[in-house]
Write a protein that holds these residues in place. Structure first.
Motif, short mmCIF file in Angstrom:
data_model
loop_
_atom_site.label_atom_id
_atom_site.label_comp_id
_atom_site.label_asym_id
_atom_site.label_seq_id
_atom_site.Cartn_x
_atom_site.Cartn_y
_atom_site.Cartn_z
N UNK B 30 0.84 -1.19 0.00
CA UNK B 30 0.00 0.00 0.00
C UNK B 30 0.88 1.25 0.00
N UNK B 31 1.93 1.18 0.78
CA UNK B 31 2.83 2.33 0.86
C UNK B 31 3.40 2.70 -0.49
N UNK B 34 0.71 4.28 -2.69
CA UNK B 34 0.47 5.67 -2.30
C UNK B 34 1.59 6.56 -2.78
N UNK B 38 1.25 9.68 -5.14
CA UNK B 38 1.69 11.00 -4.68
C UNK B 38 2.55 11.67 -5.74
N UNK B 44 3.20 15.07 -4.19
CA UNK B 44 4.47 14.93 -3.45
C UNK B 44 5.28 16.21 -3.56
N UNK B 47 3.67 18.78 -1.35
CA UNK B 47 3.96 18.53 0.06
C UNK B 47 5.40 18.88 0.40
N UNK B 48 6.29 18.52 -0.50
CA UNK B 48 7.71 18.80 -0.27
C UNK B 48 7.94 20.29 -0.13
N UNK B 51 6.56 21.49 3.20
CA UNK B 51 7.44 21.16 4.32
C UNK B 51 8.63 22.11 4.35
N UNK B 52 9.23 22.31 3.18
CA UNK B 52 10.40 23.19 3.13
C UNK B 52 10.05 24.59 3.60
N UNK B 106 0.44 16.04 8.17
CA UNK B 106 -0.23 14.74 8.34
C UNK B 106 -1.66 14.80 7.83
N UNK B 109 -1.70 14.66 4.09
CA UNK B 109 -1.33 13.32 3.60
C UNK B 109 -2.47 12.35 3.83
N UNK B 110 -3.07 12.43 5.01
CA UNK B 110 -4.18 11.52 5.29
C UNK B 110 -5.34 11.74 4.34
N UNK B 113 -4.39 10.07 1.14
CA UNK B 113 -4.49 8.61 1.22
C UNK B 113 -5.95 8.18 1.20
N UNK B 117 -6.51 5.85 -1.73
CA UNK B 117 -6.26 4.45 -1.36
C UNK B 117 -7.30 3.53 -1.98
#
Lengths: 161, 118
Positions: B30-31, B34, B38, B44, B47-48, B51-52, B106, B109-110, B113, B117
């Protein structure tokens, strides 16, 4: 329902994992950048610190090294500015007592003679010097075993020579 | 960026159909699924960047840099390796992420997913 709970917890785990991956990417970027700066010597501060560290390690090694010939080491010791000094000080100046030109390294023996028995060698006589000379001469004629009130080693040396 | 997105092509069919076909999915966790999604969707990247930005704003990135320099000073700049630097600063860096930032990430991301998913 356990299935949904399982799902949720595995989703939570997954999101944590994704999150950590993202943070790890940033960490790797920072580390890579710092590594590059360090290896290329682009950071002046690092260089300065490193140079100081190196010098202090060298100095400590020199001091601790037993194989060094200690005599030559103490005579030709290098100070923190990297200058080395000859064993006998070479600077020349005028003696304040007799006015002659004296090499600094030979000043003490000179002063012994100059102020001690060499009364006749004096070119300039100050009151304080004359007074001390008179004191010396009085003491010389008196009992030799008496301890002089002036610097004892000095007087005794003069008397011995 | 270390990952070359031009290579991120997935030829397998859209996941909705794969829910019932278990055999194909045995090969990918699953990871991994995902992660692929992403990347494909560009989330992704987003998100990156998020975060930065958050880590820079909060000064945490500077903190990581300082920790790196300290380690380099200790080891001497010629002896230090990237792996070592990463290993040294990771625990504290991970811990230094502000809770608000962590929660924000989080959540996003959730959500992703949840919607992506199988």
């Amino acid at each position: 329902m356990s299935n949904a709970e399982d799902n949720k917890s595995s989703h939570d785990q997954l999101s944590s994992q994704v999150f950590l991956d993202l943070v790890d990417s940033v960490i790797a970027d920072v580390a890579s950048e710092c590594h590059r700066v360090a290896r290329l010597g682009l950071d002046r501060d690092l260089e300065v610190v490193e140079e100081e560290l190196r010098l202090s390690v060298e100095a400590r090694a020199k001091v601790a090294d037993p194989s060094n010939n200690l005599e030559t080491n103490t005579k030709y010791v290098v100070d923190i500015f990297g200058q080395s000094h000859p064993p006998v000080a070479t600077e020349v100046f005028n003696c304040m007592n007799c006015g002659r030109q004296i090499v600094a390294g030979r000043f003490a023996p000179h002063l012994e003679r100059c102020m001690g028995k060499g009364r006749k060698a004096r070119a300039k006589a100050t009151r304080s010097t004359t007074a001390s000379q008179n004191r010396n001469s009085r003491r010389n004629t008196s009992d030799n075993n008496q301890l002089a009130s002036g610097p004892p080693g000095f007087e005794e040396n003069v008397r011995r020579t | 960026m270390p990952f070359d997105f031009s290579e991120a092509t997935v030829t397998s069919p859209v996941p909705d159909e794969d829910v019932t076909v278990a055999s194909e999915k045995d090969e990918l966790t699953l990871g991994e699924i995902i992660n692929i999604k992403l990347v494909e969707s560009g989330e992704k990247d987003n998100l990156m960047e998020l975060v930065r930005d958050r880590l820079v704003e909060s000064g945490r990135k500077d903190g990581m840099r300082v920790a790196c320099r300290e380690h380099v000073k200790k080891k001497g700049r010629k002896d230090v390796a990237v792996d070592e630097l990463i290993r040294v600063i990771t625990p504290k860096s991970r811990a230094s992420v502000p809770d608000a930032v962590k929660q924000e990430l989080l959540n996003r991301i959730q959500n992703f997913i949840g919607s992506a998913a199988p």
